[in-house]
Design a protein around this motif. Structure first.
Motif, PDB file in Angstrom:
ATOM      1  N   GLU A  71       3.751  12.589  18.277  1.00  0.00           N
ATOM      2  CA  GLU A  71       4.950  11.840  17.899  1.00  0.00           C
ATOM      3  C   GLU A  71       5.504  11.067  19.089  1.00  0.00           C
ATOM      4  OE1 GLU A  71       9.398  12.433  15.946  1.00  0.00           O
ATOM      5  OE2 GLU A  71       8.293  14.169  16.701  1.00  0.00           O
ATOM      6  N   ALA A  72       5.516  11.697  20.271  1.00  0.00           N
ATOM      7  CA  ALA A  72       6.028  11.007  21.460  1.00  0.00           C
ATOM      8  C   ALA A  72       5.215   9.765  21.766  1.00  0.00           C
ATOM      9  CB  ALA A  72       6.027  11.958  22.651  1.00  0.00           C
ATOM     10  N   LEU A  73       3.890   9.865  21.631  1.00  0.00           N
ATOM     11  CA  LEU A  73       3.034   8.703  21.860  1.00  0.00           C
ATOM     12  C   LEU A  73       3.271   7.638  20.795  1.00  0.00           C
ATOM     13  CD1 LEU A  73       0.741   7.221  23.281  1.00  0.00           C
ATOM     14  CD2 LEU A  73      -0.886   8.618  21.985  1.00  0.00           C
ATOM     15  N   ASN A  74       3.387   8.063  19.545  1.00  0.00           N
ATOM     16  CA  ASN A  74       3.600   7.110  18.460  1.00  0.00           C
ATOM     17  C   ASN A  74       4.919   6.368  18.626  1.00  0.00           C
ATOM     18  OD1 ASN A  74       3.037   5.978  15.715  1.00  0.00           O
ATOM     19  ND2 ASN A  74       4.913   7.097  15.241  1.00  0.00           N
ATOM     20  N   VAL A  75       5.986   7.102  19.010  1.00  0.00           N
ATOM     21  CA  VAL A  75       7.283   6.452  19.209  1.00  0.00           C
ATOM     22  C   VAL A  75       7.216   5.468  20.368  1.00  0.00           C
ATOM     23  CG1 VAL A  75       9.684   6.855  19.883  1.00  0.00           C
ATOM     24  CG2 VAL A  75       8.600   8.328  18.175  1.00  0.00           C
ATOM     25  N   VAL A 103       0.070   6.017  28.296  1.00  0.00           N
ATOM     26  CA  VAL A 103      -0.594   5.818  27.002  1.00  0.00           C
ATOM     27  C   VAL A 103      -2.077   6.119  27.126  1.00  0.00           C
ATOM     28  CG1 VAL A 103      -1.191   4.106  25.239  1.00  0.00           C
ATOM     29  CG2 VAL A 103       1.134   4.176  26.181  1.00  0.00           C
ATOM     30  N   SER A 104      -2.714   5.674  28.195  1.00  0.00           N
ATOM     31  CA  SER A 104      -4.138   5.968  28.407  1.00  0.00           C
ATOM     32  C   SER A 104      -4.364   7.468  28.532  1.00  0.00           C
ATOM     33  CB  SER A 104      -4.651   5.257  29.662  1.00  0.00           C
ATOM     34  OG  SER A 104      -4.638   3.869  29.506  1.00  0.00           O
ATOM     35  N   GLY A 105      -3.526   8.136  29.326  1.00  0.00           N
ATOM     36  CA  GLY A 105      -3.685   9.577  29.524  1.00  0.00           C
ATOM     37  C   GLY A 105      -3.485  10.351  28.243  1.00  0.00           C
ATOM     38  N   ALA A 106      -2.434  10.019  27.489  1.00  0.00           N
ATOM     39  CA  ALA A 106      -2.158  10.737  26.238  1.00  0.00           C
ATOM     40  C   ALA A 106      -3.251  10.482  25.210  1.00  0.00           C
ATOM     41  CB  ALA A 106      -0.796  10.310  25.691  1.00  0.00           C
ATOM     42  N   THR A 107      -3.766   9.270  25.152  1.00  0.00           N
ATOM     43  CA  THR A 107      -4.848   8.964  24.206  1.00  0.00           C
ATOM     44  C   THR A 107      -6.109   9.738  24.574  1.00  0.00           C
ATOM     45  OG1 THR A 107      -3.925   6.743  23.894  1.00  0.00           O
ATOM     46  CG2 THR A 107      -6.187   7.105  23.148  1.00  0.00           C
ATOM     47  N   LEU A 133      -6.768   6.672  15.440  1.00  0.00           N
ATOM     48  CA  LEU A 133      -5.708   6.787  16.432  1.00  0.00           C
ATOM     49  C   LEU A 133      -6.169   6.318  17.806  1.00  0.00           C
ATOM     50  CD1 LEU A 133      -3.824  10.136  15.711  1.00  0.00           C
ATOM     51  CD2 LEU A 133      -2.866   7.836  15.724  1.00  0.00           C
ATOM     52  N   VAL A 134      -7.327   6.787  18.224  1.00  0.00           N
ATOM     53  CA  VAL A 134      -7.832   6.403  19.543  1.00  0.00           C
ATOM     54  C   VAL A 134      -8.027   4.896  19.619  1.00  0.00           C
ATOM     55  CG1 VAL A 134      -9.773   6.602  21.143  1.00  0.00           C
ATOM     56  CG2 VAL A 134      -8.885   8.646  20.010  1.00  0.00           C
ATOM     57  N   ASP A 135      -8.630   4.311  18.582  1.00  0.00           N
ATOM     58  CA  ASP A 135      -8.864   2.864  18.594  1.00  0.00           C
ATOM     59  C   ASP A 135      -7.549   2.083  18.526  1.00  0.00           C
ATOM     60  OD1 ASP A 135     -11.555   2.947  18.931  1.00  0.00           O
ATOM     61  OD2 ASP A 135     -12.073   2.512  16.855  1.00  0.00           O
ATOM     62  N   ILE A 172      -9.997   3.450  32.347  1.00  0.00           N
ATOM     63  CA  ILE A 172     -11.436   3.645  32.535  1.00  0.00           C
ATOM     64  C   ILE A 172     -11.812   5.088  32.237  1.00  0.00           C
ATOM     65  CG2 ILE A 172     -13.255   3.746  34.302  1.00  0.00           C
ATOM     66  CD1 ILE A 172     -11.956   1.222  35.546  1.00  0.00           C
ATOM     67  N   LYS A 173     -10.993   6.044  32.676  1.00  0.00           N
ATOM     68  CA  LYS A 173     -11.253   7.450  32.389  1.00  0.00           C
ATOM     69  C   LYS A 173     -11.202   7.720  30.889  1.00  0.00           C
ATOM     70  CE  LYS A 173      -8.956  10.368  35.018  1.00  0.00           C
ATOM     71  NZ  LYS A 173      -7.799  10.892  35.811  1.00  0.00           N
ATOM     72  N   LEU A 174     -10.259   7.107  30.198  1.00  0.00           N
ATOM     73  CA  LEU A 174     -10.189   7.245  28.744  1.00  0.00           C
ATOM     74  C   LEU A 174     -11.475   6.770  28.083  1.00  0.00           C
ATOM     75  CD1 LEU A 174      -8.973   7.352  25.850  1.00  0.00           C
ATOM     76  CD2 LEU A 174      -7.854   5.151  26.365  1.00  0.00           C
ATOM     77  N   VAL A 175     -11.921   5.586  28.452  1.00  0.00           N
ATOM     78  CA  VAL A 175     -13.136   5.019  27.849  1.00  0.00           C
ATOM     79  C   VAL A 175     -14.341   5.909  28.135  1.00  0.00           C
ATOM     80  CG1 VAL A 175     -14.747   3.070  27.940  1.00  0.00           C
ATOM     81  CG2 VAL A 175     -12.276   2.658  27.892  1.00  0.00           C
TER      82      VAL A 175
END
Length: 632
Positions: A71-75, A103-107, A133-135, A172-175
């Motif tokens: 929810e925190a990320l979505n908001v 956003v990158s870290g939370a995703t 969600l990830v995309d 880059i770490k997320l990808v």
């Protein structure tokens, strides 16, 4: 390929100047070099076996916490991000870079825990939910790549540039994480599922890496360009080294710019995939090491210059005397008499005693990265000591795993005692209780928790390409000690999470002053101002992050270095860090802001009220608790 031999040589030279306790490192090229002695524990001596058992037995409602994180990320994105602009319109350049990092870290965290996306039959993971969600958030990050004002940031302070580096390395770490988890080629003949298709052509088209890898060259290029630009801030003429904060002000060597240089450099060493794009804006050799014969070549993965920069930066910072009696990093150093023609002083000898939360956080990524590169336990020891100093400075006792003050004995409308970085065990900025935080100040706490998450990630053996041997017994002991110490912070994190969640409004937006989540039921009358927030005034501390850079001889030369129209910034504007010649920005009130003194029932509607920066604080805190509370 860079061999770790150079790193060991560099580290050996640093270890002498640090007088570190490490007799040798856990990682080496030969087991015969030494027999490392692992610390028995990174926990304070007072934490006995009973306390450790209590921590290990603590459980968390994972599904509820994961829902709060989502929810925190979505908001953050639904309330504040504008896809058609590719940015968070109310953010400023550097805070937007930090928000992108969150956003990158939370995703990435979401992608690592698909078990919480169970379909309605409660049997299988709904991969459609996960990938959507990830995309969704990844494509917004791609939009931000174009929405980021990279041209403007090139003319800002060196710390602004380094936030950009860390932000794109996090993406880059997320990808790479998402690709490694779900898109490793399976080697099967997928064309069997499509009769009539050409086998090889079909396999090549379908069996591909994650589509996000297409963007790695762009992200890595921007990270490399901004590291190169920021490295110009490294200066050896003054204070025997260290990064200068802002080239348009008098020399000021502050904690955050040096911590960022260390963290960004070691992160480039580990996560930068290489960049053979020499344009635009590349004017090597870089300033950090212009005599390096390889400084004019394109950067590749595991580039030695990044490890060298991190090691040299950490050596300077650790020897700089930039921590106070509580063991917290103060803001930085001026050079006394700099404008006096008869004074040839080049030492950093005028310390600014201001303490900000983010100065306690960014260095944690640097310390963790330097451990990963060298295997020297002192880096982890330094990090845990700093974290424990921070927790104590919020008024929380790790021994009892509770606030120092008894919450049941709070007096009506009496602000609890200030401990250095908070009260009642809740982290605060100096500006929180009085609601006088600028966009800078509203961003700081989330930064601390982002880097705490990075520091407390489980220890891993060195990547294969480093060709290092591991002293197994020492590594096992240190891994256990590190995990146990990090796990011990989960009670403090939970305490902060519960308070922060109470500051959310009807739209799910976090407030800035989390302590209010504990006080609301026992408070009547007007909320505190700066005059009665119980924070001692220190004449040697300058809160320039919230009130602007003073127009005095400590910060500015007698001949103004700024255009005549540019005066020290007013509350909430950015006039102290904008490029020369740009018109002064007008102070604007973000949408939904309630001016100071209004709506006394909600202390987080004062000042700048709830913003994308305060939201990033809640997001960073929840993510830290999500990871650390689940350490085995």
């Amino acid at each position: 390929m860079f061999r770790i031999v150079l790193g060991c040589i560099l580290w050996a030279s640093v270890a002498v100047s640090f007088t570190l306790p490490d007799k040798c490192t856990v990682f080496s090229e030969s087991h015969n070099e030494c027999n490392p002695v692992a610390p028995a524990s990174f926990l304070p001596a007072f934490q006995d076996t009973a306390f450790k058992s209590k921590i290990r037995s603590e459980h968390t409602d994972g599904s509820s916490l994961f829902a709060d994180l989502l929810e925190a990320l979505n908001v953050t994105q639904s309330e504040f991000f504008a896809p058609w602009l590719g940015t968070w319109p109310d953010a400023i350049d550097w805070t937007a870079a930090v928000i992108g990092t969150h956003v990158s870290g939370a995703t990435r965290s979401i992608s690592q825990d698909p078990i919480f996306f169970i379909s309605n039959d409660h049997d299988t993971i709904n991969w459609r939910w996960t990938s959507n969600l990830v995309d969704k958030y990844f494509t917004q990050l791609v939009g931000y790549y174009f929405g980021q004002d990279a041209f403007a940031i090139r003319n800002e302070a060196y710390d602004d540039m380094l936030w950009v580096v860390l932000g794109w390395l996090e993406t880059i770490k997320l990808v790479n994480t998402y690709d490694e988890l779900y898109f490793t080629p399976v080697g099967a003949n997928l064309s069997e599922a499509a009769p009539g298709a050409a086998d090889e052509a079909f396999d090549e088209i379908i069996n591909q890496p994650y589509h996000g890898t297409t963007w790695l060259p762009a992200f890595s290029h921007r990270a490399r360009i901004f590291w190169d630009l920021a490295s110009r801030g490294w200066d050896t003429k003054l204070c025997n080294g260290g990064m200068i904060w802002n080239p348009r002000l008098l020399p000021y060597k502050n904690a955050i710019t040096n911590e960022l240089f260390i963290a960004a450099s070691i992160s480039m060493y580990f996560h930068f995939p290489g960049d053979d794009n020499e344009s635009p804006f590349s004017d090597r050799p870089d300033n950090f090491n212009p005599t390096d014969p390889d400084s004019d070549r394109s950067s590749g993965p595991r580039d030695a210059r990044y490890l060298k920069a991190a090691v040299e930066g950490y050596r300077w910072l650790r020897n700089s005397n930039m921590t106070n009696e509580q063991g917290l990093f103060v803001d930085g150093f001026h050079i006394s008499g700099y404008l006096d023609e008869n004074n040839n002083n080049t030492r950093c000898d005028a310390r600014d005693e201001m303490v900000f939360t983010y100065n306690q956080g960014v260095i944690l990524t640097g310390q963790r990265g330097l451990w990963d590169a060298t295997g020297a336990p002192s880096f982890l020891k330094d990090g845990h000591r700093l974290i424990q100093n921070v927790i104590k400075a919020t008024g929380y006792d790790l021994k009892s795993d509770s606030p120092i003050e008894d919450l049941s004995e709070l007096k009506a409308s009496v602000l609890p005692r200030w401990h250095g970085l908070g009260r009642l065990g809740i982290m605060e900025e100096y500006c929180d209780a009085s609601a006088t935080c600028s966009q800078d100040g509203q961003t700081f706490k989330g930064i601390f928790f982002h880097h705490l998450t990075a520091f407390c990630a489980p220890l891993e053996t060195p990547p294969a390409d480093l060709k290092l041997l591991v002293h197994d017994r020492a590594f096992t002991q240190i891994s256990r000690s590190h995990a146990e110490a990090c796990k011990s912070y989960s009670g403090w994190l939970r305490h902060n999470v519960l308070a922060a969640l109470e500051t959310r409004d009807a739209s799910g937006r976090f407030g800035q002053w989390w302590t209010a989540g504990l006080l609301a039921g026992a408070w009547t009358g007007a909320w505190p101002t700066r005059a009665d927030d119980k924070i001692p005034d220190d004449p040697d501390a300058t809160d320039y992050r919230n009130y602007g850079v003073p127009d005095n001889a400590a910060w500015r030369s007698s001949v103004s270095m700024l255009a005549p129209a540019q005066t020290p910034r007013k509350y909430g504007s950015r006039e102290d860090q904008i490029p020369l010649g740009r018109a002064a920005e007008q102070e604007q009130t973000p949408p939904g802001t309630v001016k100071r003194g209004h709506n006394a029932k909600d202390p987080n509607n004062r000042g700048r009220a709830r913003t994308v920066e305060t939201q990033s604080g809640g997001l960073g805190l929840l993510r830290a608790y999500w990871h650390i509370s689940r350490i085995p």
